[in-house]
Design a protein around this motif. Structure first.
Motif, PDB file in Angstrom:
ATOM      1  N   HIS A 195     -54.358  34.528  20.243  1.00  0.00           N
ATOM      2  CA  HIS A 195     -55.131  33.496  19.620  1.00  0.00           C
ATOM      3  C   HIS A 195     -55.100  32.233  20.735  1.00  0.00           C
ATOM      4  N   LYS A 196     -54.064  32.139  21.300  1.00  0.00           N
ATOM      5  CA  LYS A 196     -53.923  31.009  22.179  1.00  0.00           C
ATOM      6  C   LYS A 196     -54.684  31.170  23.545  1.00  0.00           C
ATOM      7  N   ASN A 255     -52.441  38.188  16.838  1.00  0.00           N
ATOM      8  CA  ASN A 255     -51.132  37.871  17.287  1.00  0.00           C
ATOM      9  C   ASN A 255     -51.238  36.341  18.071  1.00  0.00           C
ATOM     10  N   LYS A 256     -50.182  35.666  17.843  1.00  0.00           N
ATOM     11  CA  LYS A 256     -50.544  34.091  18.522  1.00  0.00           C
ATOM     12  C   LYS A 256     -50.720  34.146  19.899  1.00  0.00           C
ATOM     13  N   THR A 281     -50.094  38.433  12.948  1.00  0.00           N
ATOM     14  CA  THR A 281     -49.402  37.075  12.920  1.00  0.00           C
ATOM     15  C   THR A 281     -50.181  35.938  13.494  1.00  0.00           C
ATOM     16  N   GLY A 282     -49.818  34.851  13.251  1.00  0.00           N
ATOM     17  CA  GLY A 282     -50.592  33.603  14.109  1.00  0.00           C
ATOM     18  C   GLY A 282     -51.482  33.119  12.974  1.00  0.00           C
ATOM     19  N   PRO A 283     -52.381  32.039  13.603  1.00  0.00           N
ATOM     20  CA  PRO A 283     -53.733  31.433  12.778  1.00  0.00           C
ATOM     21  C   PRO A 283     -54.649  32.479  12.502  1.00  0.00           C
TER      22      PRO A 283
END
Length: 503
Positions: free
Chosen positions: A365-366, A361-362, A340-342
């Protein structure tokens, strides 16, 4: 064709040669220069411009525009305008000080009246009432005087502003008039640039760029070498066979241009024009439509539930493009359908190979993105340069900005560019080439390629660089190592790969 000596040219420029076949079937060539004609080049056998811009007395519109510019400059430099601006600044400072001083005095007077009011509490009622009435009357009078004084000072300000404003309104009006005349003149010039193609179609610059989705053509559109060459060929019923454009003269300070090296036509000014002019001519397939990574594998170097580290092959896109969807992003999505996520945290150029981190996953990524923003992730690239550099190590600081007329190329700009910093260390030298280690501190687009190729950098393009150097089988730039903190566990991750090329 014998070109002038390098030193005799006032500045470098793009030259072009077009091999053609005449209507009689004979092979020959045409030559052209980019930009306006220079006296030093008038003796050379160059094809004429697509449209010869009138000059001097033959250019009455420009005479009017220059006249307006002279009037604007005269007003801006006049003693009257300069003195009124100086006087305005003095008045603004004086009135500000005067008003503050008046308010200060009024405040002190009020404080004294407040003290007298307190003392009046011990007086007999008649005296107390008389004194309070007198203090209130005095307060009202002082308040009225303060307001009247502030109004007079503000009026003094406005009168001084109005004197300056009258001159500035006149200057602004002249500038608007100049802009209108310049716009109409530019439109007329673009309408005069009429381009032909092999199908017999004719379109002016406005029509060509409008077809391409661009409302206003960039300045200088149609003055490059390629449009001049094709125009002359079509006008004389010649068939274009092959085109080459190269830089002749000193390198500019912004773009990467080396004397005698070949470069493609610029995109901003030439792409829309050539898209029209090349209709009806057989040309090579557009490389932007070819998936150079289609038959290459994406090697997995590390994986867990939070992220995956891959070794991207040269030729594969980092993310899906306009025409090609196959990329590191789509490959990872196929391998990890629950991701998931960018996902994509950072990118590598299509021609660059090496290590890429992809978040699954998000949250990961962050946290990874934050490490990139803080520049705590250490990246090491290996590259082969086209020539020896005679330096063992050092730092390159060249601010970079997008060349808007030649996307995606970057250029150096100390005025508008973003800071870009690269550390380098020579690993091995050969007679004609250099193996070098590059550690970018910042992550600007094409940073390593420009820092290596630019004359203010290493002045040695990376081998195989089809944008800033000489095209070869592949770009010899590889993201070999990366070191960072795991986004969840905090563990130090250090990944290293083998070089896919050698000196």
């Amino acid at each position: 064709m014998e070109l002038p000596e390098l030193e005799s040219l006032p500045k470098g420029r793009m030259l072009g040669v077009l091999v053609v076949k005449t209507k009689e079937g004979a092979l020959g060539y045409l030559s052209a220069y980019s930009g306006e004609l220079q006296a030093e080049l008038e003796i050379m056998p160059f094809v004429p411009p697509v449209y010869q811009l009138p000059k001097g007395e033959n250019f009455p519109e420009m005479v009017q525009i220059n006249s307006i510019s002279t009037e604007v400059r005269t007003l801006e430099e006049s003693e009257g305008y300069i003195s009124t601006k100086i006087e305005l600044q003095q008045i603004l400072k004086e009135t500000e000080v005067n008003i503050l001083e008046a308010k200060k005095k009024a405040k002190i007077a009020k404080e004294k009246r407040d003290e007298l009011r307190k003392k009046a509490d011990g007086l007999p009622e008649n005296e107390r009432k008389y004194q309070l009435d007198e203090l209130n009357r005095q307060g009202a009078h002082d308040g009225m005087d303060l307001r009247r004084y502030i109004r007079s000072e503000n009026l003094r300000r406005e009168k001084a502003k109005e004197v300056v404003r009258e001159i500035e309104n006149r200057i602004d009006g002249l500038k608007v008039l100049r802009r209108e005349k310049s716009g109409k003149l530019q439109e007329a010039i673009f309408e005069s640039f009429v381009f032909m193609n092999n199908l017999g179609e004719r379109k002016n610059a406005l029509e060509v760029f409008n077809d391409f989705g661009v409302e206003v053509p960039p300045a200088g559109a149609g003055e490059c070498a390629a449009p001049k060459l094709f125009q002359y060929a079509f006008q004389h019923l010649m068939t274009p066979i092959a085109l080459a454009e190269f830089w002749w003269g000193p390198s500019p300070n912004s773009e990467i241009r080396e004397h005698g090296k070949f470069y493609p036509a610029c995109k901003g000014k030439c792409q829309p024009i050539l898209a029209h002019m090349l209709k009806g001519i057989q040309v090579k397939p557009n490389p932007l439509l070819e998936n150079f990574g289609e038959d290459k594998d994406l090697e997995i170097l590390f994986e867990d539930e939070h992220l995956v580290i891959v070794n991207k092959p040269s030729g594969m896109l980092s993310v899906s493009g306009r025409y090609i969807k196959d990329s590191v992003q789509t490959r990872v999505q196929q391998l990890y359908p629950k991701a998931t996520g960018p996902m994509i945290v950072h990118r590598l150029d299509q021609d660059t190979s090496g290590i890429m981190i992809v978040a699954l996953n998000k949250a990961s990524h962050k946290r990874l993105q934050q490490q990139f923003l803080e520049r705590s992730i250490q990246k090491t690239y290996m590259a082969i340069l086209e020539k020896p550099i005679h330096k063992s190590s050092g730092v390159i600081e060249l601010p970079l900005i997008l060349d808007i007329n030649n996307r995606p190329m970057q250029m150096v700009s100390y005025k508008h560019g973003k800071p870009a910093l690269t550390h380098y260390e020579v690993v091995e030298e050969a007679a004609l080439r250099t193996l070098i280690k590059l550690r970018p501190v910042t992550g600007r687009s094409h940073q390593l390629r420009v820092h290596c190729a630019h004359k203010l950098g290493l002045h040695a393009p990376i081998v195989g660089d089809n944008l800033y150097g000489t095209p070869e089988k592949r770009l010899c730039l590889h993201a070999q190592q990366i070191k960072f903190s795991h986004p969840v566990t905090g563990e130090t991750i250090h990944i290293k790969t083998d070089l896919p090329f050698s000196l």
